[in-house]
Design an enzyme around this catalytic site. Structure first.
Site, PDB file in Angstrom:
ATOM      1  N   ARG A  88       1.394   1.682  -0.217  1.00  0.00           N
ATOM      2  CA  ARG A  88       1.953   1.227  -0.785  1.00  0.00           C
ATOM      3  C   ARG A  88       3.103   1.260  -1.134  1.00  0.00           C
ATOM      4  O   ARG A  88       3.677   0.425  -2.747  1.00  0.00           O
ATOM      5  CB  ARG A  88       0.887   0.738  -1.765  1.00  0.00           C
ATOM      6  N   LYS A 108       6.662   1.866  -5.615  1.00  0.00           N
ATOM      7  CA  LYS A 108       5.665   1.461  -5.473  1.00  0.00           C
ATOM      8  C   LYS A 108       5.053   0.251  -5.480  1.00  0.00           C
ATOM      9  O   LYS A 108       5.342   0.635  -6.798  1.00  0.00           O
ATOM     10  CB  LYS A 108       5.381   2.977  -6.249  1.00  0.00           C
ATOM     11  N   ASP A 243      -0.829  15.887  -0.431  1.00  0.00           N
ATOM     12  CA  ASP A 243      -0.470  15.123  -0.278  1.00  0.00           C
ATOM     13  C   ASP A 243       0.703  15.005  -1.866  1.00  0.00           C
ATOM     14  O   ASP A 243       1.544  13.569  -1.393  1.00  0.00           O
ATOM     15  CB  ASP A 243      -0.783  13.579   0.547  1.00  0.00           C
TER      16      ASP A 243
END
Ligand code: AMP
Ligand code: MG
Length: 469
Positions: A88, A108, A243
């Site tokens: 996204r 974002k 991540d």
């Protein structure tokens, strides 16, 4: 104007997918960070608010931007996920700021990408404002972090538990390369791209390093120091997945994060962290765990891989010492001791134990140490009195203890219940709380009459925070 120089876009194809943001229907500029914009080369008034809404919603691309979604993997709550990536988010490009630093500029909430899996690629207004406020607050505290350049409402709804107003945040970072980026190529045995990524990261973030071992040590040091800083302001990241562990050592991904009110080492906020994996006191251990994953992803770059495993393991043992040195230094300063002796650290440990036993507010207790009201923060004030006898003896010999404490202990933090309140108002179209909050949090060490000093009442306590995805 922003002058783009997109070094990540020049990396091998496997590192990213080029694509443009998906248009939104009626973008409106909610917030814009003038100070940061100037560093990036945008002069005040250079773009009209309407045009800014078009640019920071992704509807209009600036000249020189080369939009892309990056590929990465990650361990989420300890479970391996080989393909995550920007589901996204879209990197518009990079620019060299007026401070000589290279910055990523990323949207974002900008729509679906090949990494979106079942997600809609969008973000709701609440999480966008939370990220804006908390990342800028972190910056003002002097803690390495990604920053927020702009927030735009899209005019479209996003479906979560209910339909919510959609928004996009423009995130600015040293880069968006994560431990998970290295893992992506190591797991695929794509050693050529792994090596290209290594060269890129060394040139971009760690020019003093030349070997994988040197890079490992340098990344580890920055993580250890970053986590020590989080601890020193009572910050709980909430999703320390690999991540979300950025290679340059900045705080990234403000999802279910929170600053603690009442101190407790086992505090957890994230609604998805059922086992408390990412609780306050676990953060340094998770730092070690994440660095072990980073080490694993670097092994293919060593000539002698058996020797590498042993050497990386040895290096990893240094994490705790680096963390502890910085943690102790920061906490000793919080109690005014800038020239500490070895035994002084027990004063910190004892104070934290008493604070936990006496439901003391983390921020207000430390801040009150430079005045005479700290005892009021304790359910049993005599517990504090007892502790403070030994402390005051040590304080007497220290240079400028009040100054040291007042520059180490923020007067205000982004309190959770105030963030929730601000989001509620903004969702109704009233941004006054958001504006006031960002203004106040830009100067966290200045004593003010801020509404952010008051801890939540029983009714106001926020027990869980959400990712908003
Ligand atoms: P996060 O928990 O925010 O770090 O995100 C974990 C992963 O889920 C990343 O790969 C994100 O890109 C992806 N993701 C999160 N929210 C969405 C969304 N609304 N649509 C698509 N992908 C998403
Ligand atoms: Mg993330």
């Amino acid at each position: 104007m922003i002058v783009f120089d997109n070094s990540y876009a020049r990396l091998p194809e496997a590192t990213h997918t080029k694509l443009s943001p998906s248009p939104v229907s009626a973008p409106k500029l909610i917030a814009f960070n003038d100070q940061l914009a100037q560093i990036l080369g945008l002069k005040p008034g250079e773009i009209s608010p309407n045009d800014m809404a078009q640019v920071f919603s992704g509807n209009h691309l600036l000249d020189g931007s080369d939009p892309l979604a990056t590929a990465y993997s990650g361990h989420q709550f300890g479970n391996w996920n080989p393909t995550l990536g920007d589901g996204r988010a879209i990197l518009l490009g990079e620019t060299i700021g007026s401070d000589g630093q290279r910055y990523d500029i990323q949207l974002k909430g900008s729509g679906r990408t090949p990494f979106s899996r079942n997600g809609d690629g969008r973000a709701a207004l609440g999480p966008v404002l939370r990220e804006y406020v908390v990342s800028e607050a972190m910056h003002a505290l002097g803690i390495p972090t990604t920053r927020a350049l702009a927030a735009v409402s899209t005019g479209d709804k996003v479906q979560r538990e209910t339909a919510l107003p959609g928004a996009i945040v423009t995130r600015v970072a040293a880069s968006h390369i994560r431990v998970g980026t290295f893992q992506y190529f190591a797991a695929r045995r794509d050693i050529e791209t792994l090596r290209a990524l290594f060269d890129h990261v060394v040139a971009r973030h760690y020019p003093d390093c030349s070997t994988p071992m040197e890079l490992f040590r340098a990344v580890m040091d920055r993580q250890a120091i970053l986590i020590a800083h989080w601890m020193s302001v009572g910050f709980i990241h909430g999703v320390m997945n690999t991540d979300n562990c950025q290679i340059a050592g900045e705080t990234i991904d403000y999802g279910p994060c929170a600053f603690m009110d009442v101190f407790h080492p086992d505090q957890v906020f994230s609604s998805i962290d059922r086992g408390g994996r990412y609780r306050y006191k676990n953060q340094p251990d998770i730092g070690v765990w994440n660095m072990a994953q980073f080490a694993t992803s670097l092994i293919p770059l060593f000539d002698d891989q058996d020797a590498a495993i042993e050497a990386l393991n040895d290096a990893l043992n240094q994490f705790v010492a680096t963390f502890k040195t910085e943690h102790d230094r920061l906490f000793l300063r919080k109690i005014g001791l800038s020239k500490p002796e070895k035994s002084d650290i027990s004063l910190v440990a004892d104070l934290l134990t008493l604070m936990a036993e006496n439901q003391a507010d983390f921020t207000n207790t430390f801040r009150a140490l430079s005045g005479d009201a700290a005892r009021d923060q304790f359910a049993d004030p005599t517990a504090f009195d007892h502790w403070s006898q030994g402390w005051k003896e040590r304080l007497a010999s220290q240079p400028d203890p009040i100054e040291v404490m007042n520059t180490s202990n923020p007067a205000i933090i982004a309190r959770n219940h105030r963030i929730e309140e601000m989001i509620q108002s903004a969702t109704q179209g009233d941004y006054s709380k958001f504006e006031r909050m960002t203004q106040e949090l830009a100067r966290p060490f200045d004593a003010t009459n801020s509404t952010l000093t008051r801890p939540p009442t029983e009714q106001e306590i926020v027990h869980a925070t959400f990712c908003g995805t």
